[in-house]
Design a protein around this motif. Structure first.
Motif, PDB file in Angstrom:
ATOM      1  N   LEU A   1       8.299  23.673  52.057  1.00 51.60           N
ATOM      2  CA  LEU A   1       7.333  24.508  52.765  1.00 51.60           C
ATOM      3  C   LEU A   1       7.839  25.932  52.935  1.00 51.60           C
ATOM      4  O   LEU A   1       7.062  26.891  52.828  1.00 51.60           O
ATOM      5  CB  LEU A   1       7.011  23.899  54.130  1.00 51.60           C
ATOM      6  CG  LEU A   1       6.040  22.724  54.133  1.00 51.60           C
ATOM      7  CD1 LEU A   1       5.874  22.168  55.547  1.00 51.60           C
ATOM      8  CD2 LEU A   1       4.675  23.137  53.570  1.00 51.60           C
ATOM      9  N   ALA A   2       9.137  26.093  53.185  1.00 53.74           N
ATOM     10  CA  ALA A   2       9.686  27.450  53.328  1.00 53.74           C
ATOM     11  C   ALA A   2       9.488  28.248  52.047  1.00 53.74           C
ATOM     12  O   ALA A   2       9.095  29.425  52.082  1.00 53.74           O
ATOM     13  CB  ALA A   2      11.160  27.380  53.698  1.00 53.74           C
ATOM     14  N   ALA A   3       9.729  27.618  50.905  1.00 52.17           N
ATOM     15  CA  ALA A   3       9.576  28.318  49.627  1.00 52.17           C
ATOM     16  C   ALA A   3       8.107  28.594  49.312  1.00 52.17           C
ATOM     17  O   ALA A   3       7.758  29.671  48.807  1.00 52.17           O
ATOM     18  CB  ALA A   3      10.217  27.499  48.511  1.00 52.17           C
ATOM     19  N   ALA A   4       7.232  27.632  49.602  1.00 55.06           N
ATOM     20  CA  ALA A   4       5.805  27.830  49.342  1.00 55.06           C
ATOM     21  C   ALA A   4       5.238  28.947  50.216  1.00 55.06           C
ATOM     22  O   ALA A   4       4.440  29.777  49.749  1.00 55.06           O
ATOM     23  CB  ALA A   4       5.045  26.526  49.573  1.00 55.06           C
ATOM     24  N   ARG A   5       5.653  28.976  51.473  1.00 55.21           N
ATOM     25  CA  ARG A   5       5.172  30.022  52.374  1.00 55.21           C
ATOM     26  C   ARG A   5       5.669  31.401  51.948  1.00 55.21           C
ATOM     27  O   ARG A   5       4.934  32.396  52.006  1.00 55.21           O
ATOM     28  CB  ARG A   5       5.642  29.742  53.796  1.00 55.21           C
ATOM     29  CG  ARG A   5       4.947  28.563  54.472  1.00 55.21           C
ATOM     30  CD  ARG A   5       5.699  28.144  55.721  1.00 55.21           C
ATOM     31  NE  ARG A   5       5.067  27.011  56.409  1.00 55.21           N
ATOM     32  CZ  ARG A   5       5.712  26.190  57.228  1.00 55.21           C
ATOM     33  NH1 ARG A   5       7.006  26.376  57.487  1.00 55.21           N
ATOM     34  NH2 ARG A   5       5.077  25.195  57.803  1.00 55.21           N
ATOM     35  N   ALA A   6       6.918  31.475  51.508  1.00 58.60           N
ATOM     36  CA  ALA A   6       7.514  32.768  51.162  1.00 58.60           C
ATOM     37  C   ALA A   6       6.949  33.343  49.866  1.00 58.60           C
ATOM     38  O   ALA A   6       6.917  34.561  49.693  1.00 58.60           O
ATOM     39  CB  ALA A   6       9.031  32.624  51.049  1.00 58.60           C
ATOM     40  N   THR A   7       6.515  32.473  48.951  1.00 61.39           N
ATOM     41  CA  THR A   7       6.101  32.934  47.626  1.00 61.39           C
ATOM     42  C   THR A   7       4.609  32.816  47.361  1.00 61.39           C
ATOM     43  O   THR A   7       4.099  33.457  46.441  1.00 61.39           O
ATOM     44  CB  THR A   7       6.836  32.134  46.539  1.00 61.39           C
ATOM     45  OG1 THR A   7       6.455  30.753  46.634  1.00 61.39           O
ATOM     46  CG2 THR A   7       8.345  32.270  46.679  1.00 61.39           C
ATOM     47  N   GLY A   8       3.916  31.978  48.124  1.00 60.90           N
ATOM     48  CA  GLY A   8       2.520  31.711  47.839  1.00 60.90           C
ATOM     49  C   GLY A   8       2.318  30.863  46.601  1.00 60.90           C
ATOM     50  O   GLY A   8       1.218  30.803  46.043  1.00 60.90           O
ATOM     51  N   LEU A   9       3.379  30.171  46.177  1.00 65.15           N
ATOM     52  CA  LEU A   9       3.342  29.334  44.979  1.00 65.15           C
ATOM     53  C   LEU A   9       3.651  27.889  45.345  1.00 65.15           C
ATOM     54  O   LEU A   9       4.285  27.624  46.371  1.00 65.15           O
ATOM     55  CB  LEU A   9       4.391  29.813  43.960  1.00 65.15           C
ATOM     56  CG  LEU A   9       4.193  31.207  43.376  1.00 65.15           C
ATOM     57  CD1 LEU A   9       5.438  31.618  42.580  1.00 65.15           C
ATOM     58  CD2 LEU A   9       2.947  31.242  42.479  1.00 65.15           C
ATOM     59  N   PRO A  10       3.243  26.938  44.512  1.00 70.38           N
ATOM     60  CA  PRO A  10       3.686  25.564  44.718  1.00 70.38           C
ATOM     61  C   PRO A  10       5.211  25.497  44.641  1.00 70.38           C
ATOM     62  O   PRO A  10       5.836  26.209  43.844  1.00 70.38           O
ATOM     63  CB  PRO A  10       3.035  24.795  43.566  1.00 70.38           C
ATOM     64  CG  PRO A  10       1.924  25.664  43.087  1.00 70.38           C
ATOM     65  CD  PRO A  10       2.367  27.066  43.344  1.00 70.38           C
ATOM     66  N   ALA A  11       5.795  24.645  45.468  1.00 72.08           N
ATOM     67  CA  ALA A  11       7.255  24.552  45.525  1.00 72.08           C
ATOM     68  C   ALA A  11       7.687  23.092  45.532  1.00 72.08           C
ATOM     69  O   ALA A  11       7.086  22.258  46.226  1.00 72.08           O
ATOM     70  CB  ALA A  11       7.798  25.264  46.761  1.00 72.08           C
ATOM     71  N   LEU A  12       8.724  22.812  44.767  1.00 69.26           N
ATOM     72  CA  LEU A  12       9.283  21.467  44.678  1.00 69.26           C
ATOM     73  C   LEU A  12      10.706  21.501  45.206  1.00 69.26           C
ATOM     74  O   LEU A  12      11.521  22.323  44.764  1.00 69.26           O
ATOM     75  CB  LEU A  12       9.277  20.989  43.229  1.00 69.26           C
ATOM     76  CG  LEU A  12       9.822  19.586  42.955  1.00 69.26           C
ATOM     77  CD1 LEU A  12       8.914  18.519  43.583  1.00 69.26           C
ATOM     78  CD2 LEU A  12       9.954  19.350  41.456  1.00 69.26           C
ATOM     79  N   SER A  13      11.006  20.623  46.163  1.00 66.06           N
ATOM     80  CA  SER A  13      12.355  20.572  46.730  1.00 66.06           C
ATOM     81  C   SER A  13      12.953  19.191  46.528  1.00 66.06           C
ATOM     82  O   SER A  13      12.257  18.220  46.241  1.00 66.06           O
ATOM     83  CB  SER A  13      12.331  20.884  48.224  1.00 66.06           C
ATOM     84  OG  SER A  13      11.730  19.814  48.932  1.00 66.06           O
ATOM     85  N   ASP A  14      14.259  19.124  46.695  1.00 66.93           N
ATOM     86  CA  ASP A  14      14.984  17.854  46.664  1.00 66.93           C
ATOM     87  C   ASP A  14      15.922  17.821  47.857  1.00 66.93           C
ATOM     88  O   ASP A  14      16.627  18.798  48.132  1.00 66.93           O
ATOM     89  CB  ASP A  14      15.800  17.747  45.368  1.00 66.93           C
ATOM     90  CG  ASP A  14      16.867  16.659  45.430  1.00 66.93           C
ATOM     91  OD1 ASP A  14      16.594  15.529  45.017  1.00 66.93           O
ATOM     92  OD2 ASP A  14      17.992  16.955  45.899  1.00 66.93           O
ATOM     93  N   ASP A  15      15.911  16.709  48.581  1.00 65.31           N
ATOM     94  CA  ASP A  15      16.979  16.459  49.546  1.00 65.31           C
ATOM     95  C   ASP A  15      17.589  15.124  49.169  1.00 65.31           C
ATOM     96  O   ASP A  15      16.877  14.136  48.974  1.00 65.31           O
ATOM     97  CB  ASP A  15      16.477  16.436  50.982  1.00 65.31           C
ATOM     98  CG  ASP A  15      17.631  16.631  51.963  1.00 65.31           C
ATOM     99  OD1 ASP A  15      18.279  17.695  51.911  1.00 65.31           O
ATOM    100  OD2 ASP A  15      17.905  15.708  52.750  1.00 65.31           O
ATOM    101  N   SER A  16      18.893  15.106  49.031  1.00 65.54           N
ATOM    102  CA  SER A  16      19.537  13.919  48.481  1.00 65.54           C
ATOM    103  C   SER A  16      20.899  13.729  49.111  1.00 65.54           C
ATOM    104  O   SER A  16      21.455  14.636  49.735  1.00 65.54           O
ATOM    105  CB  SER A  16      19.655  14.038  46.961  1.00 65.54           C
ATOM    106  OG  SER A  16      20.260  15.265  46.591  1.00 65.54           O
TER     107      SER A  16
END
Length: 215
Positions: A60-75
């Motif tokens: 969500l932080a990346a999507a909000r900052a860029t206005g683009l779809p964002a894919l994250s990984d937590d592992s």
């Protein structure tokens, strides 16, 4: 489940090794990929108690900052004899006072804790790697995809490939560790493959099926 259309996509990570793995996996699908690190975005505080919570925070932080779809990984790695630790704190166990990370130290820490528990046999040294991918859209819709792989912790570490705790993790059914596997052996899933080995590849396979419509 919302479908993702090919186009620009942000990978919400500052981890170069993780970025390479995800780029390898998403490469065949026609996306124009950049990362939060390459864009100079700030790293959000990861204060969640689950992989899903932290993955959501990053995406969500990346999507909000860029206005683009964002894919994250937590592992992370969850060790049975340590009641699932380090779990969401997997990277924290490697952190040094200057903010850098020493995974050789982290692996020694795990081994010392296992020794303190008397976990000497393979049956006592079970562990699993977990990856949760979060796909976030600019309207803050999110989807989650979880992958896990079970294995046994070995000592001493074996192999210089991979990253993190890979040299001490031998997946079930294999004689070598993730640290001894090539990138293709570890996470080389592609459309049409029935199985994926690594936790991240297994999560990505679910993402590809649900969001990209690929089997």
């Amino acid at each position: 489940m919302r479908k993702l259309q090919p186009g620009k996509l942000v990978l919400a990570t500052h981890n170069g090794s993780k970025l390479r793995e995800i780029r390898d996996l998403i490469g065949p699908f026609g996306f124009e990929v950049t990362s939060a690190g390459e864009l100079g975005l700030a790293e959000p505080a990861e204060e969640g108690t689950t992989f899903e919570e932290n993955a959501r925070t990053k995406a969500l932080a990346a999507a909000r900052a860029t206005g683009l779809p964002a894919l994250s990984d937590d592992s992370g790695i969850c060790v049975d004899a340590l009641d699932g630790a380090p779990g969401v704190h997997t990277a924290d166990w490697a952190e040094l006072p200057d903010g850098s990370r020493d995974f050789a130290m982290a692996m020694r820490n795990v081994e010392e804790k296992l020794a303190g528990k008397g976990a000497a046999t393979p049956e006592q040294r079970g562990a699993r790697f977990v990856s949760v991918l979060c796909m976030a859209w600019p309207d803050e819709h999110v989807e989650f995809f979880r992958g896990e792989v079970a294995g046994t912790l070995v000592w001493p570490p074996r192999g210089k490939l991979g990253f993190g705790y890979d040299p001490v993790f031998r997946p079930d059914g294999y004689d070598i560790t993730f640290g001894e596997m090539t990138a293709e052996e570890k996470h080389g899933w592609k459309p049409g493959d029935a199985e994926a080995l690594s936790h991240r590849a297994r999560a990505f396979k679910r993402f590809a099926h649900e969001c990209l419509g690929v089997d």
